[in-house]
Scaffold this motif. Structure first.
Motif: not given
Length: 95
Positions: A32, A34, A59-60, A73, A81
């Motif tokens: 993952v 940014d 979303q993760t 997460k 995320q």
């Protein structure tokens, strides 16, 4: 993209799952990053179910190897995320 929007992929989820080289436990390592800085935020693992939930929700979702369960997460902390793009490394092919 707004929160909880499914990702738009050039492949179907089924085709994507078929193209991924899953390990013997049915997992893949996931990095993952940014979106702005490209800083690596974490390494986690996904199985087919967590990959599908991630694509469907934007979303993760990961597979916890220690607890043997799915986890979203940030569900507890609020530090979720949002997925802006999804790429996979399969001899230089991306989705």
């Amino acid at each position: 993209m707004t929160i909880n929007q499914p990702l738009q992929l050039p492949l179907s989820i089924t085709e994507l799952k078929q193209n991924i080289k899953w390990d013997a436990d049915g997992l893949i390592p996931v990095i993952v990053q940014d979106a702005a800085t490209k800083e690596v935020l974490m390494l986690a693992y996904m199985n087919e179910e967590s990959l599908q939930k991630s694509i469907e929700t934007g979303q993760t979702w990961f597979w916890s190897r220690s607890r043997s369960e799915l986890w979203n997460k940030g569900a507890t902390s609020g530090n979720t995320q949002q997925i802006l793009s999804l790429n996979y490394d399969c001899d230089g092919t991306h989705c």
